[in-house]
Design an enzyme around this catalytic site. Structure first.
Site, PDB file in Angstrom:
ATOM      1  N   HIS A 133       0.803  -1.224   0.000  1.00 43.06           N
ATOM      2  CA  HIS A 133       0.000   0.000   0.000  1.00 43.06           C
ATOM      3  C   HIS A 133       0.836   1.275   0.000  1.00 43.06           C
ATOM      4  CE1 HIS A 133      -3.697  -2.172   0.364  1.00 43.06           C
ATOM      5  NE2 HIS A 133      -3.412  -2.659   1.567  1.00 43.06           N
ATOM      6  N   ASP A 170      -3.402 -10.851  -2.353  1.00 43.38           N
ATOM      7  CA  ASP A 170      -3.905 -10.294  -1.100  1.00 43.38           C
ATOM      8  C   ASP A 170      -5.358  -9.864  -1.286  1.00 43.38           C
ATOM      9  OD1 ASP A 170      -4.254  -7.977   0.960  1.00 43.38           O
ATOM     10  OD2 ASP A 170      -2.281  -8.763   1.492  1.00 43.38           O
ATOM     11  N   HIS A 172      -6.621  -7.199  -0.328  1.00 39.20           N
ATOM     12  CA  HIS A 172      -6.636  -5.764  -0.605  1.00 39.20           C
ATOM     13  C   HIS A 172      -5.880  -5.468  -1.898  1.00 39.20           C
ATOM     14  CE1 HIS A 172      -7.071  -6.179   3.805  1.00 39.20           C
ATOM     15  NE2 HIS A 172      -7.826  -5.102   3.715  1.00 39.20           N
ATOM     16  N   ASP A 258      -4.986 -12.765   3.814  1.00 33.47           N
ATOM     17  CA  ASP A 258      -6.222 -12.208   4.362  1.00 33.47           C
ATOM     18  C   ASP A 258      -7.456 -12.508   3.516  1.00 33.47           C
ATOM     19  OD1 ASP A 258      -5.281 -10.574   2.355  1.00 33.47           O
ATOM     20  OD2 ASP A 258      -5.194  -8.758   3.574  1.00 33.47           O
TER      21      ASP A 258
END
Length: 322
Positions: A133, A170, A172, A258
């Site tokens: 990120h 992931d 995200h 995740d």
């Protein structure tokens, strides 16, 4: 390079308390216990002498500056000395020593890159890494420095590797990497993630396919809430097709855990079969086009049992795939 030659080398897995130190306290989802949770699960898998446990390493500011601005690097150093506050708008807290811990994440990812490029191994896994990120200008989503973005620039500067594939599973969206290379036609970007309408950071729509000459070389595949293995594998076929088309010279996998069912901050329903299949396919693609060169990073994952299962599946696939 033949597959038998590739797998004759041990898989490098990085381990050490300097690497474990990256985290934000016991009450934060990204706690410093994640490293040890993974290594206990890996030990129970009894992969034995097919692994080489390598030590963490520390990056220097010049290496950070391959991706990040000098102003941001100095800001992190100052805030780390202060020991309180946030590096972003509330997701990434400052704890004492976070600058040094983040340097270790980057340094270890670069050490794994060096080991692969030196031919000491073809496949490596860094559990506390994949901080996808962080942007060129700032922190975001528990990520201080973007070790994947730095590794991409490092491969180009130090080794002249141009056509690199970044693959992200992931839950995200890997926004820091995507926007950091959105107009770069030589960075192949492929990312499955929970739809940004329901999950941070809210980006990664299917229409985001790159800019300029890079258009069509970026693949974002948002998945609906509660998507499971079947939905992932359907999306995965599109990623495999893109990689065969682009024939990368080096592959980086961000293997966030995740997306597994039961993660406390996401809404996907994967099993560890996702990580096993994705890694095995990437091993074969790397063997075909990239002299076997595959670097995997742990990324997210906040249910500790899931984290152990998913990352162990990654390493097991690296060891067993021929």
């Amino acid at each position: 390079m033949s597959a038998s030659h590739v797998i004759a080398k041990p898989v490098y897995v990085y381990k050490g308390q300097l690497l474990a130190a990256y985290g934000f306290g016991s009450d934060h989802p990204f706690g410093t216990d994640r490293h040890d949770v993974f290594h206990r699960a890996l030990t129970a898998a009894t992969l034995g002498n097919r692994l080489h446990f390598a030590d963490p390493a520390t990056a220097n500011p010049e290496q950070l500056a391959l991706f990040h601005s000098d102003e941001y690097i100095r800001h992190v150093e100052r805030m780390s000395e202060q020991g309180s506050g946030f590096l972003d708008h509330g997701d990434t807290p400052v704890v004492p020593g976070i600058y040094e811990a983040a340097l270790t994440v980057v340094g270890t990812t670069l050490a794994a890159t060096d080991a692969i490029m030196a031919g000491d191994t073809s496949r490596a896994f860094v559990p506390i890494a994949g901080l996808h990120h962080a942007s060129r200008l700032g922190a975001a989503g528990f990520c201080v420095f973007n070790d994947c973005g730095i590794a991409i620039e490092y491969l180009r500067k130090e080794y002249g590797i141009r056509r690199i594939a970044y693959v992200d599973i992931d839950a995200h969206h890997g926004d820091g990497v995507y926007y950091g290379f959105e107009d770069d036609p030589e960075l192949v970007f492929a990312d499955t993630h929970e739809d940004g309408r329901f999950l941070y950071p809210g980006t990664g729509a299917a229409c985001e396919t790159g800019k300029g000459e890079a258009t069509g070389r970026k693949l974002n595949i948002p998945l609906p809430m509660n998507a499971g293995d079947e939905e992932f594998f359907e999306a995965w076929e599109r990623i495999v097709a893109l990689l065969h088309e682009m024939q990368p010279e080096f592959i980086i996998l961000q293997a966030g855990a995740d997306g597994l069912d039961g993660d406390p901050i996401t809404h996907l329903r994967f099993t560890q079969a996702v990580h096993r299949r994705a890694t095995a396919d990437l091993c074969r693609i790397a063997d075909r086009y990239a002299s076997g060169r595959l670097l995997a990073t742990g990324g997210g994952g906040y249910n500790r049992s899931n984290l152990g299962r998913a990352w162990t599946a990654v390493v097991k696939a690296m060891v067993e795939t021929e």
